[in-house]
Motif scaffolding. Structure first.
Motif, mmCIF file in Angstrom:
data_model
loop_
_atom_site.group_PDB
_atom_site.id
_atom_site.type_symbol
_atom_site.label_atom_id
_atom_site.label_comp_id
_atom_site.label_asym_id
_atom_site.label_seq_id
_atom_site.Cartn_x
_atom_site.Cartn_y
_atom_site.Cartn_z
ATOM 1 N N TYR A 67 0.870 -1.173 0.000
ATOM 2 C CA TYR A 67 0.000 0.000 0.000
ATOM 3 C C TYR A 67 0.903 1.218 0.000
ATOM 4 O O TYR A 67 1.848 1.298 0.785
ATOM 5 C CB TYR A 67 -0.911 -0.002 1.223
ATOM 6 C CG TYR A 67 -1.915 -1.115 1.154
ATOM 7 C CD1 TYR A 67 -3.112 -0.937 0.476
ATOM 8 C CD2 TYR A 67 -1.642 -2.356 1.717
ATOM 9 C CE1 TYR A 67 -4.032 -1.974 0.369
ATOM 10 C CE2 TYR A 67 -2.558 -3.399 1.621
ATOM 11 C CZ TYR A 67 -3.746 -3.200 0.944
ATOM 12 O OH TYR A 67 -4.645 -4.232 0.838
ATOM 13 N N VAL A 87 -1.246 6.300 -13.021
ATOM 14 C CA VAL A 87 -1.643 5.078 -12.315
ATOM 15 C C VAL A 87 -2.360 4.106 -13.253
ATOM 16 O O VAL A 87 -2.242 2.892 -13.091
ATOM 17 C CB VAL A 87 -2.479 5.365 -11.047
ATOM 18 C CG1 VAL A 87 -1.644 6.142 -10.031
ATOM 19 C CG2 VAL A 87 -3.767 6.082 -11.343
ATOM 20 N N GLU A 92 0.472 -2.900 -12.268
ATOM 21 C CA GLU A 92 0.628 -3.416 -10.909
ATOM 22 C C GLU A 92 -0.198 -2.634 -9.893
ATOM 23 O O GLU A 92 -0.493 -3.132 -8.815
ATOM 24 C CB GLU A 92 2.106 -3.396 -10.489
ATOM 25 C CG GLU A 92 2.984 -4.361 -11.254
ATOM 26 C CD GLU A 92 3.534 -3.792 -12.550
ATOM 27 O OE1 GLU A 92 4.397 -4.438 -13.157
ATOM 28 O OE2 GLU A 92 3.111 -2.695 -12.980
ATOM 29 N N ILE A 93 -0.568 -1.399 -10.227
ATOM 30 C CA ILE A 93 -1.430 -0.601 -9.362
ATOM 31 C C ILE A 93 -2.862 -1.022 -9.657
ATOM 32 O O ILE A 93 -3.391 -0.735 -10.724
ATOM 33 C CB ILE A 93 -1.244 0.912 -9.602
ATOM 34 C CG1 ILE A 93 0.208 1.314 -9.320
ATOM 35 C CG2 ILE A 93 -2.220 1.707 -8.723
ATOM 36 C CD1 ILE A 93 0.528 2.764 -9.671
ATOM 37 N N VAL A 96 -6.766 2.657 -6.594
ATOM 38 C CA VAL A 96 -6.341 3.990 -6.180
ATOM 39 C C VAL A 96 -7.549 4.667 -5.558
ATOM 40 O O VAL A 96 -8.636 4.674 -6.137
ATOM 41 C CB VAL A 96 -5.823 4.836 -7.370
ATOM 42 C CG1 VAL A 96 -5.422 6.228 -6.897
ATOM 43 C CG2 VAL A 96 -4.648 4.147 -8.053
ATOM 44 N N LEU A 107 -2.759 3.854 -2.769
ATOM 45 C CA LEU A 107 -2.611 2.946 -3.899
ATOM 46 C C LEU A 107 -2.422 1.531 -3.384
ATOM 47 O O LEU A 107 -1.675 1.321 -2.412
ATOM 48 C CB LEU A 107 -1.378 3.311 -4.742
ATOM 49 C CG LEU A 107 -1.417 4.567 -5.587
ATOM 50 C CD1 LEU A 107 -1.559 5.824 -4.762
ATOM 51 C CD2 LEU A 107 -0.162 4.643 -6.442
ATOM 52 N N LYS A 108 -3.065 0.587 -4.007
ATOM 53 C CA LYS A 108 -2.838 -0.830 -3.717
ATOM 54 C C LYS A 108 -2.082 -1.394 -4.913
ATOM 55 O O LYS A 108 -2.544 -1.302 -6.054
ATOM 56 C CB LYS A 108 -4.152 -1.581 -3.512
ATOM 57 C CG LYS A 108 -3.932 -3.056 -3.191
ATOM 58 C CD LYS A 108 -5.251 -3.764 -2.945
ATOM 59 C CE LYS A 108 -5.022 -5.238 -2.614
ATOM 60 N NZ LYS A 108 -6.316 -5.933 -2.397
ATOM 61 N N ILE A 109 -0.929 -1.969 -4.620
ATOM 62 C CA ILE A 109 -0.041 -2.461 -5.667
ATOM 63 C C ILE A 109 0.244 -3.935 -5.426
ATOM 64 O O ILE A 109 0.513 -4.337 -4.288
ATOM 65 C CB ILE A 109 1.282 -1.662 -5.673
ATOM 66 C CG1 ILE A 109 0.985 -0.163 -5.826
ATOM 67 C CG2 ILE A 109 2.210 -2.157 -6.774
ATOM 68 C CD1 ILE A 109 2.209 0.722 -5.708
ATOM 69 N N ILE A 120 8.324 0.451 -9.772
ATOM 70 C CA ILE A 120 7.034 1.143 -9.792
ATOM 71 C C ILE A 120 7.199 2.564 -9.263
ATOM 72 O O ILE A 120 6.683 3.522 -9.851
ATOM 73 C CB ILE A 120 5.977 0.378 -8.950
ATOM 74 C CG1 ILE A 120 5.819 -1.058 -9.441
ATOM 75 C CG2 ILE A 120 4.654 1.125 -8.930
ATOM 76 C CD1 ILE A 120 5.407 -1.201 -10.885
ATOM 77 N N SER A 135 5.430 3.793 1.699
ATOM 78 C CA SER A 135 5.005 2.443 1.320
ATOM 79 C C SER A 135 4.870 1.562 2.545
ATOM 80 O O SER A 135 5.674 1.649 3.483
ATOM 81 C CB SER A 135 6.032 1.821 0.379
ATOM 82 O OG SER A 135 6.180 2.601 -0.771
#
Length: 153
Positions: A67, A87, A92-93, A96, A107-109, A120, A135
């Motif tokens: 995150y 984004v 990979e994101i 959002v 952001l959730k990655i 990223i 992060s």
């Protein structure tokens, strides 16, 4: 307006969108044709947005979740357009969210490993300016669902 039977149909579809109409009808005590009409109406009224396949992240080799919290000092429409495109361009994101409070975006990655986060990060900061990027690595997924509550509709 939907009723309890519609809610049950929606819950069953959320569990498995490939459930046959005959099986749905049996599980909600309707005839096949009546059930089909309800399902069609739920789609037409926009309760069901689309049918998708959920992939196994382990098999897809993206088991790591990170995150990322982003702060910006620029809240202009131009910045937002650049951020939105940045984004969208990074697969990979996967989520959002614009937030209230002192963090502007979450952001959730999903990644193959933690080390990939640097790629990223560099890609993102090359496209958009930020005040702060923090992060947080998920150590354990305690609950993950795509099902939303149907009681409020």
């Amino acid at each position: 307006m939907i009723d309890d039977r519609d809610r049950k149909i929606l819950n069953l579809l959320q569990t498995d969108a490939d459930t046959s109409i005959a099986d749905l009808a049996d599980r909600v005590a309707l005839s096949v044709s009546a059930c089909w009409r309800r399902v069609r109406r739920l789609y037409e009224q926009g309760f069901v947005l689309r049918r998708i396949a959920l992939l196994d992240r382990q098999k897809m080799k993206v088991p790591t979740t990170v995150y990322v919290m982003v702060q910006t000092s620029d809240h202009s429409a131009e910045w937002l357009d650049k951020f939105r495109q940045a984004v969208v361009d990074i697969p990979e994101i996967i989520e959002v969210h614009r937030l209230t409070g002192n963090i502007d975006y979450l952001l959730k990655i999903v990644l193959p490993n933690v080390e990939h986060l640097d790629h990223i990060y560099k890609d993102l900061v090359a496209k958009v300016k930020f005040v702060d990027v923090s992060s947080y690595i998920s150590m354990e997924e305690m609950k993950a669902t795509t099902m939303i509550p149907t009681a409020y509709a």
